[in-house]
Enzyme design. Structure first.
Site, PDB file in Angstrom:
ATOM      1  N   ASP A 261       0.822  -1.202   0.000  1.00 38.44           N
ATOM      2  CA  ASP A 261       0.000   0.000   0.000  1.00 38.44           C
ATOM      3  C   ASP A 261       0.863   1.262   0.000  1.00 38.44           C
ATOM      4  O   ASP A 261       1.808   1.382   0.790  1.00 38.44           O
ATOM      5  CB  ASP A 261      -0.910  -0.006   1.240  1.00 38.44           C
ATOM      6  N   GLU A 298       1.617  -0.089  -4.841  1.00 43.05           N
ATOM      7  CA  GLU A 298       0.785   1.065  -5.166  1.00 43.05           C
ATOM      8  C   GLU A 298       1.633   2.302  -4.944  1.00 43.05           C
ATOM      9  O   GLU A 298       2.230   2.474  -3.883  1.00 43.05           O
ATOM     10  CB  GLU A 298      -0.447   1.136  -4.270  1.00 43.05           C
TER      11      GLU A 298
END
EC number: 3.2.1.141
Length: 612
Positions: A261, A298
């Protein structure tokens, strides 16, 4: 590297080894509270690791660590929190009857990812409840399941990004035992498993790591407060904590990939970046297990160093998301220009996103008011993940509208084709394949009233910046969570059934046509041939495809260049099979050329192929 694994490791025969990293503590002890109350002192080594081996203990025993003879706290590396983030940790026996000894995930360039939230994917909201749905996903054409974070979070409702125990699978989902059953079932169905992990912050409630004084640094700031300490004093133990977590998901839980993330919020200015170290660990896990273990990041940096090899100055990760593709597609169809969407809106930008993964590759960004990104031309197209929807882009809207609530039905088919005809790895967001009408909202179940109110106010400010219309549902309300659950039965009938079948057919073509199966930016052209109309051509060996996509709300008649070969139509979104009104475009073009002009219905896409 620390020779002891963090947490409580049951060795069998009523023996358990406990390891805590807390170099600033003066004393540490294991406080067993069930089935009997016992206090066992721990011994500290020179690196700040505290150890204790306890006999007469069985899996299921509950314990805290006692800090400096005063404070009981859960294990930072707990594998189970049956009573929530503030309760005791539970000893787990990690033995499991795995049946995937011969399992090999599909090669990464063939992955079709499906992002899901465990709590809203089914009515039950558990790992086990997902298993009966796996054959449907496989039949659709999905071969990689991406789970939003499952690390233990406060309460029973959360996206997962408020997790505070990175090693403990959420108890209300079924804990680590339920997760292992799901992973084993996925592998039986031929599905890889991607675990979404959060190494840039921990959540605010139940985050007792703050009290240890080593895990965070005020040197850098993130949207969640102080950054995780990857390069300051005491950072080696922090790095081992996170690196060990990655190894845990790969080796103990048999996950095939980790989605990291928001790596742009990971700060590490040491000579060896934590991302590079994670890549080394993934490679080692793969070698030990005889199957690849992947890392997909990401990032909003548009930085190709993430996927470049170490030999070329990169971190060596296997893939990264391309938000630019999503933003270009979303703005062309919705007309939205608020927030970061201000940098997008021209169809030529979407064409550019087919030609290279980033629209902004050291180009000036009006929204950022600076140059942004770098040229990823030396990186294979299959290292980039694209989508039309995901949990962030849907759930961070005030009303959580999916594209099914923003666009007419023909445009949903165009969206599917835009993503699945691309030369990148596609990611589907749960329910998009049949146009789920329910929203995906932001929800929490915190226990701290002040924190709950803070989240409410923070969301209001965020939506104000995006000029959101309407008042967002209360994130703490259980109804907000329930209103986000999928309605699986809709995908079996009517227009939603037609949309699902359209996705399935596109995925079949993607697998079977060499021009689509080969993921390469160099063997394609993307051209605007009329206002609102994009022509995409791709080729591989003797196979060629041409796709015309009309992003306008009106019909468009366009002139096209003749092509060599006998072309056949392989999919036309305006056909009655897919809920259209019949475009009238010929199924075969036996004269060896494409027609001089074609008329495309509003939001239509048509694909022809030939062999030469």
């Amino acid at each position: 590297m620390n020779p002891f694994k963090l947490g409580a490791h049951y060795r069998g025969d009523q023996h358990c080894v406990f390891t805590l990293w807390a170099p600033l503590l003066k004393q540490a002890a294991v406080h067993l509270i069930a089935p009997a109350d016992r206090l066992i002192p721990m011994i500290r080594d020179e690196r700040g690791y505290w150890h204790a081996t306890i006999t007469g203990i069985e899996p299921g025993a509950l314990y805290f660590y006692q800090w400096d003879g005063e404070t009981d706290r859960p294990d930072p590396a707990s594998y189970s929190q049956p009573q929530g983030v503030h309760g005791p940790s539970r000893v787990v026996d990690h033995a499991f009857a795995w049946t995937d000894g011969g399992w090999q995930p599909p090669p990464l360039p063939q992955w079709v990812m499906y992002e899901l939230h465990v709590g809203t994917f089914t009515a039950e909201g558990t790992f086990d409840a997902i298993i009966p749905r796996l054959p449907e996903l496989r039949e659709l054409g999905v071969n990689a399941l991406e789970l939003l974070p499952v690390a233990q979070f406060p309460g029973e409702r959360n996206w997962g990004y408020d997790g505070v125990y990175p090693y403990a699978a959420q108890h209300s989902y079924g804990g680590v035992e339920g997760l292992k059953r799901l992973v084993a079932a996925c592998h039986r169905e031929g599905l890889a498993v991607i675990m979404d992990v959060v190494y840039n912050h921990l959540g605010p409630e139940g985050n007792y790591l703050w009290g240890l004084g080593t895990y965070f640094t005020s040197q850098y700031r993130t949207p969640w407060g102080d950054a995780v300490n990857y390069d300051g004093p005491h950072s080696p133990g922090v790095r081992e904590y996170m690196v060990g977590n990655a190894r845990y998901w790969f080796e103990t839980c048999h996950c095939d990939a980790l989605r990291l993330d928001a790596v742009h919020a990971i700060y590490d200015f040491g000579a060896r970046h934590i991302l590079a170290e994670l890549a080394e660990v993934a490679a080692d896990c793969g070698q030990r297990q005889g199957r690849p273990c992947y890392l997909i990041a990401e990032s909003d940096l548009n930085d190709p160093r993430i996927v470049r090899t170490p030999a070329t100055g990169g971190y060596g990760l296997d893939g990264q998301w391309s938000d630019d593709f999503h933003h270009a597609l979303h703005t062309v169809l919705t007309g939205e220009r608020h927030g970061y969407y201000a940098d997008f809106g021209a169809l030529e930008q979407l064409a550019q996103a087919y030609r290279r993964p980033f629209v902004y590759a050291w180009d000036y960004s009006p929204h950022r008011q600076r140059f942004h990104g770098d040229d990823p031309g030396d990186c294979p197209a299959w290292r980039f993940v694209v989508c039309s929807q995901n949990h962030d882009q849907v759930g961070n809207r005030a009303l959580g509208e999916r594209l099914s609530g923003l666009l007419p039905f023909p445009a949903l088919k165009l969206v599917a084709a835009a993503v699945l005809l691309s030369p990148y790895l596609p990611l589907l967001f749960m329910g998009e394949e049949y146009g789920e009408p329910r929203p995906f909202l932001y929800f929490i179940s915190h226990g701290d009233p002040a924190l709950i109110e803070g989240v409410r106010e923070g969301r209001k400010k965020e939506f104000a910046a995006f000029h959101a219309k309407g008042e967002a549902p209360d994130p703490q309300a259980e109804t907000t969570f329930e209103d986000s659950k999928l309605q699986w039965e809709l995908g079996k009938r009517g227009r939603q059934g037609q949309l699902r079948a359209f996705y399935r057919e596109l995925l079949r073509l993607r697998r079977e046509l060499p021009a689509l199966a080969h993921l390469d930016n160099a063997s394609l052209t993307a051209t605007i041939i009329a206002p609102g109309v994009l022509e995409l051509r791709r080729w591989r060996d003797g196979n060629r495809i041409v796709a015309w996509m009309n992003f306008a709300a009106d019909s468009a008649t366009v002139t096209v260049e003749p092509g060599v070969g006998a072309w056949r139509k392989v999919i036309d979104s305006a056909d009655t099979t897919w809920g259209g009104e019949n475009s009238g475009l010929l199924p075969q073009l036996p004269d060896g050329s494409l027609p001089d002009t074609i008329t495309l219905s509003p939001y239509a896409v048509v694909v022809y192929t030939t062999e030469i």
